[in-house]
Design a protein around this motif. Structure first.
Motif, PDB file in Angstrom:
ATOM      1  N   ALA A  50      36.318  53.322  49.763  1.00 25.30           N
ATOM      2  CA  ALA A  50      37.169  52.672  48.764  1.00 25.30           C
ATOM      3  C   ALA A  50      36.831  51.201  48.590  1.00 25.30           C
ATOM      4  O   ALA A  50      37.240  50.582  47.597  1.00 25.30           O
ATOM      5  N   ARG A  51      36.077  50.611  49.521  1.00 21.52           N
ATOM      6  CA  ARG A  51      35.658  49.224  49.343  1.00 21.52           C
ATOM      7  C   ARG A  51      34.789  49.063  48.098  1.00 21.52           C
ATOM      8  O   ARG A  51      34.692  47.958  47.550  1.00 21.52           O
ATOM      9  N   PHE A  53      37.356  48.714  45.209  1.00 24.63           N
ATOM     10  CA  PHE A  53      38.424  47.769  45.528  1.00 24.63           C
ATOM     11  C   PHE A  53      37.916  46.457  46.125  1.00 24.63           C
ATOM     12  O   PHE A  53      38.583  45.433  46.006  1.00 24.63           O
ATOM     13  N   ASN A  71      40.810  46.022  49.201  1.00 21.35           N
ATOM     14  CA  ASN A  71      41.068  47.302  49.842  1.00 21.35           C
ATOM     15  C   ASN A  71      42.167  47.219  50.898  1.00 21.35           C
ATOM     16  O   ASN A  71      42.650  48.254  51.372  1.00 21.35           O
ATOM     17  N   SER A 105      45.339  49.188  50.370  1.00 22.06           N
ATOM     18  CA  SER A 105      45.105  50.623  50.546  1.00 22.06           C
ATOM     19  C   SER A 105      45.117  51.008  52.015  1.00 22.06           C
ATOM     20  O   SER A 105      45.686  52.034  52.395  1.00 22.06           O
TER      21      SER A 105
END
Length: 470
Positions: free
Chosen positions: A104-105, A108, A113, A116
């Motif tokens: 997800a980095r 985001f 991130n 999250s």
């Protein structure tokens, strides 16, 4: 963007399933990969054949007031939608060898991130509370012990498996998958046999609203796994076919979710959902009821360890440099403490509010991840970029925050009802789906002007002197 050196990984444990996993948020080296996609089918099947799935299914008839057939249809739709995302996200594990939240980095950024990762820790704690309470209910019915000792016993069993780590979790889930098929087949014989076609309570709202709420609550339950999906596929070889990984993860989750959710709906037609363990035992003969409750206790424990493991991993993905088992103990400790408080409230209301609350974040988050890596052919497998400290922010967080702002008028919980949900209850059930659509469209629009990264081969993370504990 220049890639930073990838973090080193600790030495292996010679494949001993009882050795504590030492690896954290580092990539799994390609020469330490093992296994087949089929292992994901048994893992996600075992994770979903459990008491929480049964209890969420029972909400559809015993709380929302749907009749049995529409309840089963709503459960099937919600399960299929979110299980497909679990399968899709699992398919990137072998390609990258890294945790879901590390991936997800990309959309985001490292700092973007952090919300999250914080939410995933909260999600792990929340599911620990739900599953721990279900286990406590079973222990009290089986042994008559008081709430406190039952809570401590559940906490000890859950933490023992989660602290050991990845390989032990797979062993436990694989073993329970066979046992639980037999157990729930017996429960299904009695549960479906005694089910009534009509709900035991008045509908929560009109038929359409109740139907959509069941779809949303069911989808939210499975969406909780999406933030973890690649955590359990990252050890598979990079050569594992994405289609097989998808079918194994999504298929195991869907099969178990629809079956056990529908069984919960059937049992829910027999009365209100108060103490979930008594909900099961009252439809079974005494001897069989005891055996089933023991099996349900084991399945509940097996589900909770996934939340504890990935909740702890989320802390490492946020950048904490501590041994993996430390945040696992923290997540488990918080979950146990909150279970003491939540165990003296209305379980059905707690479960409903928790599912919707997690869904309001997870629906937009999964939309961003989906657009970032699959539409249209955007995803890069360059692992080094995920560890570059200079990639601080992406457009993922603004897209999610915009979607949550749009969701607020749709929110429908016991402590807060948005204006749209209050005026038109049917609209309240659409909050999760609206958030998903808004976040996906926002992220696609915000990134449309930027060049789409070309697909590149996965970074070779082999390091001759080190390997990840499996």
């Amino acid at each position: 963007m220049r890639a930073e050196p990838l973090p080193s990984v600790p030495p292996p444990s010679a494949g001993n399933p009882f050795a504590v996993e030492l690896g954290g948020a580092e990539p799994v080296p390609s020469d330490r990969r093992h296994g087949r996609p089929w292992s994901l089918a048994t893992l996600w099947f075992g994770a979903n054949v459990q008491f929480a799935t049964l209890s969420v299914g029972a909400l559809s008839t015993s709380v929302f007031g749907l009749d049995l057939l529409p309840a089963v249809l709503a459960i099937a739709i919600g399960t299929l939608l979110s299980s497909s995302l679990v399968g899709l996200f699992s398919s990137r594990g072998p390609l990258t060898g890294v945790l879901q939240l590390v991936q997800a980095r990309g959309p985001f950024g490292r700092l973007g991130n952090l919300p999250s990762t914080a939410f995933t820790v909260v999600n792990g704690v929340g599911w620990c509370v739900v599953d721990t309470l279900l286990g406590v209910f079973i222990l009290r019915d089986l042994t008559g012990m008081s709430f406190g000792p039952a809570l401590l016993l559940m906490a000890a069993g859950q933490l023992a498996v989660a602290v050991i780590g990845y390989r032990m979790i797979h062993y436990v889930e694989r073993g329970l998958a066979v046992l639980l098929v037999v157990v729930f087949a017996a429960v299904s014989w009695y549960g479906f046999g005694e089910a009534r076609p009509s709900a035991p309570v008045e509908p929560f709202a009109d038929g359409t609203t109740s139907f959509l709420l069941v779809v949303a609550v069911t989808a939210a339950r499975v969406l909780g796994w999406s933030a973890y999906a690649s955590d359990y596929s990252r050890y598979l070889p990079a050569s594992a076919a994405p289609r097989r990984v998808f079918l194994a993860a999504a298929g195991g989750s869907t099969l178990a979710g629809v079956w056990i959710g529908a069984l919960g709906a059937a049992i829910g037609t027999l009365g209100a959902l108060d103490n979930p363990s008594s909900m099961v035992s009252r439809v079974l003969p005494d001897a069989l009821g005891t055996a089933v409750l023991v099996s349900l206790l084991l399945s509940t424990l097996a589900s909770t360890v996934i939340d504890l493991y990935s909740g702890g991993m989320a802390a490492l993905a946020a950048g904490f440099t501590v041994p993996r088992w430390v945040p696992v103990l923290v997540v488990g400790g918080l979950g146990t403490a909150l279970s003491w408080y939540a165990g003296h409230g209305d379980f059905a209301s707690l479960l409903q509010d928790f599912l919707l609350m997690t869904g309001y974040w997870l629906a937009p988050w999964t939309a961003v991840i989906t657009v970032a890596y699959w539409w249209p052919e955007r995803g890069s497998h360059d692992v080094s970029r995920l560890y570059d400290a200079r990639h601080r922010f992406g457009w993922g967080l603004p897209a999610v925050l915009l979607a949550i702002a749009v969701e607020i008028p749709f929110m429908n919980q016991s402590r807060y009802t948005g204006p749209l949900a209050e005026a038109q209850p049917a609209l309240g059930a659409l909050g999760l789906f609206t958030g998903y659509a808004v976040a996906g469209l926002a992220y696609a629009t915000l990134t449309a002007w930027r060049p789409v990264p070309n697909r590149v081969p996965a970074t070779d993370t082999r390091q001759p002197a080190a390997a990840t504990t499996e």
